[in-house]
Design a protein around this motif. Structure first.
Motif, short mmCIF file in Angstrom:
data_model
loop_
_atom_site.label_atom_id
_atom_site.label_comp_id
_atom_site.label_asym_id
_atom_site.label_seq_id
_atom_site.Cartn_x
_atom_site.Cartn_y
_atom_site.Cartn_z
N THR A 65 0.86 -1.18 0.00
CA THR A 65 0.00 0.00 0.00
C THR A 65 0.89 1.23 0.00
O THR A 65 2.11 1.12 -0.16
CB THR A 65 -0.95 -0.02 1.22
OG1 THR A 65 -1.88 1.06 1.11
CG2 THR A 65 -0.19 0.09 2.53
N PHE A 73 -7.48 -0.01 -5.44
CA PHE A 73 -7.77 0.21 -4.03
C PHE A 73 -8.74 -0.85 -3.52
O PHE A 73 -9.62 -1.32 -4.25
CB PHE A 73 -8.43 1.59 -3.82
CG PHE A 73 -7.48 2.74 -3.74
CD1 PHE A 73 -6.51 2.81 -2.75
CD2 PHE A 73 -7.57 3.78 -4.66
CE1 PHE A 73 -5.65 3.89 -2.68
CE2 PHE A 73 -6.71 4.87 -4.60
CZ PHE A 73 -5.75 4.92 -3.60
N LEU A 76 -9.07 2.43 0.22
CA LEU A 76 -9.14 3.78 -0.34
C LEU A 76 -9.21 4.83 0.77
O LEU A 76 -9.91 4.66 1.76
CB LEU A 76 -10.38 3.90 -1.23
CG LEU A 76 -10.71 5.29 -1.77
CD1 LEU A 76 -9.64 5.77 -2.73
CD2 LEU A 76 -12.07 5.28 -2.44
N PRO A 96 -2.53 3.89 -4.56
CA PRO A 96 -2.98 2.50 -4.47
C PRO A 96 -1.84 1.52 -4.68
O PRO A 96 -0.72 1.90 -5.08
CB PRO A 96 -3.99 2.40 -5.61
CG PRO A 96 -3.45 3.35 -6.65
CD PRO A 96 -2.84 4.50 -5.86
#
Length: 609
Positions: A355, A451, A461, A467
């Motif tokens: 992430t 996401f 998100l 993302p």
């Protein structure tokens, strides 16, 4: 010392080529461009010949690819690069990916998508809510500013691509195939679709997707490039272009605002520390270079998948679960079984942990530490395929850093000074969302589809967040002295780290040349691209040309195997398209030599300066 040139080729034998390709390794002492489009390569060669370095030429190639292959890449997408500086012997990384809008909260997007509270859901690939701020424009400018020669202006660097757009260019075969496949999406995504189609009075509404060999002009894209060249990043993230981006998004119900583009203008691309794994396995530690170090981009990119998988393979050998494979073992069932299972474990970790590290802590050092890799290798069974969806591990007991702020084109560029760049630029899926900002001549990416809409997930998100990113450039150095071994990459969604592991081990274990390593049949676990199926499907897709004995052996191990040929999403496209440039020295006089291969699955080749 770098490796000798003789290391580029396998030992002499009577068998010239095992696979259906007739490409030879391309050599040059002055630099090479390896990419999927000949006309884009020429853009880079022109810049090298004008005195630019590898970074200057890479941006010229990126712009040229936007013109000649907009079905995969563009200034409306994102970029990453790894740069090897020959003078300092250092590897640098630049993250040119954009973020979600400030108003793109989980609650707002779920409501806009009409999702019920008890449904996790996802952002569809073609949804306008998949648009994130384009990072490529800033990335191109920042690449030139940080790594460029300083001898050429951005106007000079973009000039070859601008000429293609204004004067016209013939469309290549692969690009024509995907352009025609994407025409319906372009027409549906925005009222400005005609900017991305060929004018033809005989077409029902005067425009159509081009066929192979058709001459296409993209004057609006050329105008966008002229604005970027004259005004820099400000010309893209404010003013006419920024207004057009925001308008096309908001007209379809999206939430991107001018302030989001302004924020990216002020923030720019992010210089990040590349991550790496030292690999001494499979006999490489006893070689002249003492093994290799594989360098990848850190999260939010998925390069860590390749590092984890390669590290697990190294631990499997140390635990004597797999042998030290020989060249004869390349692409046999036991060899591929080890690669497949290592990649499955690596993806289980990445799917949870990858992430944006500026918003969520990512335990990168723990995930690539030897104790953690050894613990994950314990999941491997040499006698059978895993039959369950593996869970991610827990790297928390191992060292971790503190929190720190395919359709794709990959290409590699080197120069006569010994510098090299591994560069990747992407819309994500095909034309991305296919939405065209009016008068700009490019489409907006759909990277936000990656996401998670699960609030509990690290990749969930959130406003101004990057993302999980599939695009990853690769770079390899020699452990003995840190000299450059190669720059390489394989484009194609979730196939990318799988391709990295396979083409690298093809050279290290199989003794293959760069061209042979790319030509060899590959495997892909899962769909590869989210727009053609489940990327975590248990199927092992095997490329046509793999030995029948290997296919039979994989099935006997319990793998669900499907052999694919042809082209398109259910064919060879699934296995990606790659480029490799190797660096060696002549054994007699010490002259440095670039040796390159280019994937037969693409339209391009490797071109010497």
């Amino acid at each position: 010392m770098p490796l000798p040139t003789s290391s580029v080729y396998p030992p002499p034998s009577g068998e010239f080529m095992k696979w259906p390709s007739r490409r030879s390794v391309v050599h040059s002492t002055k630099g090479i461009v390896a990419c999927t489009q000949p006309l884009a390569a020429k853009c880079g060669i022109d810049i090298l010949n004008a005195g630019g370095n590898a970074a200057d030429a890479a941006v010229a190639v990126a712009a040229g690819l936007n013109m000649t292959e907009p079905t995969s890449t563009g200034i409306g997408g994102d970029m990453f690069c790894l740069y090897y500086d020959a003078k300092s012997g250092t590897v640098s990384a630049l993250n040119g990916s954009g973020r979600s809008g400030a108003k793109c909260t989980l609650e707002t997007i779920r409501k806009s998508l009409g999702l019920a509270d008890d449904v996790v859901g996802e952002i569809p690939m073609m949804s306008i809510h998949a648009v994130t701020v384009p990072g490529s424009a800033a990335g191109w400018v920042d690449t030139v500013e940080r790594f460029g020669s300083g001898k050429l202006s951005l106007e000079q660097i973009l000039a070859p691509a601008i000429e293609l757009g204004e004067k016209g260019f013939p469309v290549s075969e692969d690009t024509a195939f995907f352009w025609q496949r994407g025409e319906a999406l372009l027409r549906k995504a925005s009222l400005n679709f005609a900017e991305m189609l060929k004018a033809d009075p005989s077409a029902p509404d005067g425009v159509r997707a081009p066929k192979a060999g058709d001459i296409v002009k993209l004057p609006n894209l050329a105008r966008t490039f002229r604005t970027l060249a004259a005004e820099g990043k400000e010309g893209f993230y404010s003013g006419r272009i920024a207004d057009a981006i925001v308008k096309v998004v908001r007209d379809r119900g999206g939430h991107l605002e001018l302030a989001d583009l302004q924020q990216h203008l002020e923030t720019g691309s992010e210089p990040v520390d590349p991550i790496s794994l030292k690999f001494r396995g499979q006999g490489t530690g006893a070689s002249a270079n003492g093994g290799i170090e594989l360098w990848e981009h850190p999260p939010n990119g998925q390069g860590i998948v390749a590092l984890i998988a390669l590290g697990i393979i190294q631990e499997l050998e140390a635990q004597q679960k797999i042998p030290t494979f020989t060249a004869a073992d390349h692409n046999t069932a036991p060899y591929l079984h080890a690669i497949i299972e290592s990649l499955r474990i690596a993806f289980a970790d990445a799917n949870w942990f990858v992430t944006d590290p500026s918003t969520t802590s990512v335990p990168t050092a723990g995930l690539t530490s030897q104790p953690y890799l050894a613990s994950r290798a314990a999941l491997f069974d040499p006698a059978r395929a895993s039959d369950i969806l593996l869970e991610h591990g827990d790297p928390s007991p191992f060292p971790s850093p503190a929190l720190r702020s395919s359709d794709t084109v990959y290409f590699a560029v080197s120069d006569g000074r010994g510098n090299a760049v591994s560069f990747i630029n992407s819309n994500y899926g095909g034309f991305g969302t296919a939405a065209v900002p009016r008068g700009c001549g490019f489409t907006l990416q759909n990277r936000g589809a990656n996401f998670s809409l699960d609030a509990r997930h690290p990749n969930a998100l959130a406003p101004r967040k990057r993302p999980y990113h599939t695009i990853i450039p690769g770079l390899v150095t020699n452990l003995a002295d840190g000299s450059l071994h190669s720059v390489f990459g394989v484009m194609g969604g979730f196939m990318q780290p799988q391709g990295h592991v396979q083409v690298l081990l093809g050279q290290l274990v199989g003794g293959l040349s760069p061209q042979q390593a790319l030509d060899a049949p590959r495997v892909c676990i899962g769909a590869g691209m989210a727009d053609v199926g489940d990327v975590f499907d248990r199927t092992v897709y095997v490329e046509d040309g793999m030995p029948e004995e290997t296919v039979r052996g994989l099935r006997e191990l319990g793998h669900r195997v499907e052999v694919l040929g042809g082209w398109g999403g259910r064919g060879r496209q699934k296995f990606g398209r790659g480029q490799i440039i190797r660096w060696t020295v002549d054994e007699v006089d010490g002259t440095g030599l670039w040796s390159a291969g280019s994937d037969m699955r693409g339209d391009g080749a490797a071109y010497p300066a």
